[in-house]
Write an enzyme that holds these catalytic residues in place. Structure first.
Site, PDB file in Angstrom:
ATOM      1  CG  ASP A 168     -36.567 -46.112  69.374  1.00  0.00           C
ATOM      2  OD1 ASP A 168     -36.295 -46.867  68.388  1.00  0.00           O
ATOM      3  OD2 ASP A 168     -36.209 -46.591  70.536  1.00  0.00           O
ATOM      4  CG  ASP A 181     -42.334 -49.780  75.827  1.00  0.00           C
ATOM      5  OD1 ASP A 181     -42.692 -50.595  74.716  1.00  0.00           O
ATOM      6  OD2 ASP A 181     -42.061 -50.322  76.737  1.00  0.00           O
ATOM      7  CG  ASP A 230     -35.419 -51.808  61.381  1.00  0.00           C
ATOM      8  OD1 ASP A 230     -35.587 -52.904  60.770  1.00  0.00           O
ATOM      9  OD2 ASP A 230     -34.358 -51.140  61.283  1.00  0.00           O
ATOM     10  CE  LYS A 278     -35.369 -55.441  62.675  1.00  0.00           C
ATOM     11  NZ  LYS A 278     -33.947 -54.801  62.769  1.00  0.00           N
TER      12      LYS A 278
END
Length: 259
Positions: free
Chosen positions: A69, A88, A112, A152
């Site tokens: 993350d 990133d 997610d 997602k």
């Protein structure tokens, strides 16, 4: 909506999960069996760490879980088998660090990731599709044959194109909205199981030599080590075929001469 939100929020606090999102992955895994003992798992958009906790629990002591993350992920009380990367995922350097942490491959890739919300639905949808495609590219790079993928995405006009691309990569694909998602949310999760790693694609036409016979009498050809079953063909035949179906480690083809 509020009651369900409060239920999972309170439940996460009581059970020690870092976010209510942990229950989304639990419910997805309960339904689709994507995680398993000893699995190597890469979690994209892992902060604050709820999905990492679930992945680590279900992969077990023999598993390896890597979370990435651009936000910092607070260290866990026990980091055994768990590694985090800050960066990133749209940057090549971060993608390489994740590959290195995962030792070059993974059994499962989950994402997610969500964009910063602007309140403009079409823009938020487009950004979520972009992130989902980044996750799909990572899955292509890391997943072994038969690997699984969860991502997602916000529903919208570009969703079907994304879904079609995922269907090209996996033998089984489904969409699901887990109970832990908020009622008003447009988020969907796409689950891809059994990653297809093949040097050919459905619809391809090839001339192949039948080198063996399968248990059910089909002819067996090999293309760059990939097994292709051909109806109505005998060992020693050279036939023109069209690829009709692909699985992670083998596929099927029909003769073009109609024999």
């Amino acid at each position: 909506m509020g009651n369900r939100k409060d239920h999972y929020y309170n439940k996460s606090k009581q059970e020690g999960y870092r976010s209510r999102a942990a229950y989304k992955l639990q419910q997805l895994d309960d339904r689709f069996d994507v995680l398993f003992g000893g699995a190597s798992v890469v979690d994209l958009g892992a902060a604050p760490g709820g999905w990492l906790q679930v992945a680590a629990e279900r992969a077990g002591a023999r598993g390896k879980v890597v979370g990435v993350d651009f936000q910092s992920i607070t260290q866990f009380e026990t980091d055994a088998g768990l590694e985090t990367v800050r960066g990133d995922m749209t940057e090549d350097e971060t993608r390489q660090r994740v590959r290195d942490a995962a030792n070059g491959s993974a059994d499962v890739v989950v994402s997610d990731m969500a964009p910063d919300m602007t309140g403009e639905y079409d823009l938020d949808h487009a950004r979520s599709v972009h992130l989902a495609r980044q996750a799909l590219e990572t899955a292509r790079e890391l997943l072994d044959a038969g690997g699984h993928f969860v991502v997602k995405v916000f529903d919208g006009r570009d969703f079907q194109d994304l879904l079609a691309d995922i269907e090209d990569e996996f033998a089984f694909v489904a969409t699901h909205s887990p109970d832990a998602s908020r009622d008003a949310s447009s988020e969907l999760y796409v689950v891809g199981k059994n990653h297809i790693v093949a040097p050919i694609a459905e619809g391809d036409e090839h001339t192949v030599e039948i080198v063996d016979t399968g248990d059910e009498g089909d002819g067996i050809a090999r293309i760059e080590g990939y097994t292709l079953f051909v109806d109505d063909a005998a060992e020693g035949d050279t036939v023109d075929v069209t690829v009709t179906d692909l699985k992670p480690n083998y596929g099927f083809a029909e003769r073009r001469d109609g024999a």
